[in-house]
Structures are given as C-alpha cells and as structure tokens.
Motif scaffolding. Structure first.
Motif, PDB file in Angstrom:
ATOM      1  N   GLN A 113      -4.850  25.174 -37.960  1.00  0.00           N
ATOM      2  CA  GLN A 113      -4.537  24.173 -36.948  1.00  0.00           C
ATOM      3  C   GLN A 113      -5.539  24.267 -35.796  1.00  0.00           C
ATOM      4  O   GLN A 113      -6.069  25.348 -35.512  1.00  0.00           O
ATOM      5  CB  GLN A 113      -3.121  24.378 -36.423  1.00  0.00           C
ATOM      6  CG  GLN A 113      -2.037  24.260 -37.480  1.00  0.00           C
ATOM      7  CD  GLN A 113      -0.658  24.506 -36.910  1.00  0.00           C
ATOM      8  OE1 GLN A 113      -0.447  24.461 -35.708  1.00  0.00           O
ATOM      9  NE2 GLN A 113       0.291  24.782 -37.792  1.00  0.00           N
ATOM     10  N   VAL A 132      -4.867  26.966 -33.335  1.00  0.00           N
ATOM     11  CA  VAL A 132      -5.143  28.290 -33.891  1.00  0.00           C
ATOM     12  C   VAL A 132      -6.644  28.572 -33.863  1.00  0.00           C
ATOM     13  O   VAL A 132      -7.072  29.686 -33.548  1.00  0.00           O
ATOM     14  CB  VAL A 132      -4.587  28.402 -35.321  1.00  0.00           C
ATOM     15  CG1 VAL A 132      -4.966  29.742 -35.944  1.00  0.00           C
ATOM     16  CG2 VAL A 132      -3.073  28.233 -35.324  1.00  0.00           C
ATOM     17  N   GLU A 191      -1.118  34.256 -38.022  1.00  0.00           N
ATOM     18  CA  GLU A 191       0.313  34.016 -38.219  1.00  0.00           C
ATOM     19  C   GLU A 191       1.055  33.987 -36.886  1.00  0.00           C
ATOM     20  O   GLU A 191       1.940  33.149 -36.671  1.00  0.00           O
ATOM     21  CB  GLU A 191       0.889  35.111 -39.123  1.00  0.00           C
ATOM     22  CG  GLU A 191       2.306  34.854 -39.601  1.00  0.00           C
ATOM     23  CD  GLU A 191       2.420  33.623 -40.478  1.00  0.00           C
ATOM     24  OE1 GLU A 191       3.525  33.055 -40.551  1.00  0.00           O
ATOM     25  OE2 GLU A 191       1.406  33.227 -41.084  1.00  0.00           O
ATOM     26  N   ASN A 229       0.333  30.716 -35.189  1.00  0.00           N
ATOM     27  CA  ASN A 229       1.135  29.637 -35.776  1.00  0.00           C
ATOM     28  C   ASN A 229       2.563  29.639 -35.247  1.00  0.00           C
ATOM     29  O   ASN A 229       3.213  28.587 -35.176  1.00  0.00           O
ATOM     30  CB  ASN A 229       1.159  29.773 -37.301  1.00  0.00           C
ATOM     31  CG  ASN A 229      -0.148  29.348 -37.941  1.00  0.00           C
ATOM     32  OD1 ASN A 229      -0.825  28.448 -37.449  1.00  0.00           O
ATOM     33  ND2 ASN A 229      -0.514  29.993 -39.037  1.00  0.00           N
TER      34      ASN A 229
END
Length: 220
Positions: A37, A40, A210, A213
């Motif tokens: 994304q 990110v 992670e 996110n």
C-alpha cells in the motif's frame, strides 16, 4: 507423427525464446512494490532513512573515538543502555517523533564509540577488512530485504520462533565458552550468528510491513 510432434515442440520453444519476454531480465519487475500500500511504502522510506541516519551517527562515533575526541568506550556502553531504555519508554507519536529520533541517534553514536576498539583492531590487522565487511553487509542486507518485500505472503514471520530459539542457543554456547575456550564452539557461534542475522532481516522486514498494515507507523 512422433517426428512432426518433436519438430513442432522445438519450433514453439524457439519462437518462445525469440520473443525474449520470458528470459529477459527486467529491473522494473525486481523493484515492483505495487503489492504494498502507498502508506506502507512511505513508512518504509521513513524506516530506511532512519536506519541510514543511525548508521551515519555510528560512523561518527567511531571517527570521534579513533581520533581521541570521545575515546570513552566503557562509558559509552552504559550511555547507550540508558538512551535505549529511555527510547523504549516513550510512546511514539507526532509530538515525540523528533525526541525518539534524537535518542536513537544518540544510541547509535554511543554504539560507534564503544565499538571503536574493535574497529581499531581490525584496521591494525588489515585496513581492507572494514571496507570489505561494510560492502558485504550492505549486499546481504539489500538482497534479503528485497526478498522479504517482494514476497506477497508473509511466510517469513513464522521464522520468529526459530530465530528466538537460535538466539537462546547462541547465548548458551557463549556462556559455555567462557569456561571451555573451545575454538569449535567459537566457530559454531560465529556462523550461526551470521545465519540468524540473515533470518532476522527477513523476519523484521516483514514484521515492519505487517505492523504498518495494521496502523503502527513507528519508524524509529
């Protein structure tokens, strides 16, 4: 029939290679982070910028210590521990991010100071050791980081338990070697540490992604 099928098969293969699409190296594909994304990707830029800043601060610490301007490696050990504890005690947010970055930079500076005796020893043995180690470390870090970022499935997160076990095993071997002074145990610790360091690059990189996110944008 068999000969016709054989010629047809090789003919397709030749056309496939003639197109040059499957065998041609494409740098854009290697650096394609479209699976991440945008927020990110921006977070990763902040993380690696922060890492670069810490590396420069550590280099400055080594330089200052080797030139006898801040040559207090033992004091730097306790100073780095103090700044690390202070850093972990602060909640990262928009108001405290500069303070966190300053503490991280100070920790890196003190780390460079207390590592300066080891750097000085390597320089006395062979000055090329430092540059060789730096280049190899950079190549390993970049390769394993790209591997973790380009993997769509976060499978490297499962390495956490294995890496923790390996670290505990290394600690046990180090304690044993304080009394045994075994060259074999030293070599096992050395190469096991290298393997674990590579594993931690994979694990930490995917852990950063992670967490980003899930909304954790702490880049320090």
């Amino acid at each position: 029939m068999a000969q016709t099928a054989g010629f047809s098969l090789f003919g397709n293969t030749d056309r496939h290679h003639a197109d040059g699409k499957s065998s041609k190296f494409n740098l854009k594909t290697l650096l394609d982070f479209s699976t991440l994304q945008p927020r990110v990707q921006n977070h990763l830029k902040n993380v690696y910028t922060c890492l670069l800043g810490a590396t420069l601060c550590a280099t400055l610490g080594v330089f200052l210590s080797l030139n006898d301007w801040l040559n207090y490696p033992r004091l730097a050990v306790f100073a780095s521990m103090a700044t690390s504890i202070w850093l972990f005690s602060i909640d990262f947010n928009a108001r405290t991010q500069m303070k966190c970055f300053g503490l991280m930079s100070a920790t890196a500076l003190f780390t460079g100071i207390y590592l300066s005796p080891l750097i000085n020893l390597a320089i006395n043995v062979d000055p090329q050791i430092i540059m060789t180690a730096f280049l190899l470390t950079t190549v390993i870090f970049v390769c394993f980081s790209l591997s973790a970022l380009l993997t769509k499935n976060r499978t490297y997160l499962y390495l956490g338990g294995l890496l923790g076990t390996g670290t505990s095993f290394m600690l046990l071997l180090s304690l044993m070697n304080l009394f045994g002074r075994s060259q074999l145990i030293f070599n096992i610790n050395l190469y096991l540490g290298l393997a674990l360091a590579c594993g931690y690059i994979l694990y930490d990189t995917q852990l950063i992604v992670e967490r980003a996110n899930n909304g954790d944008m702490n880049y320090v």
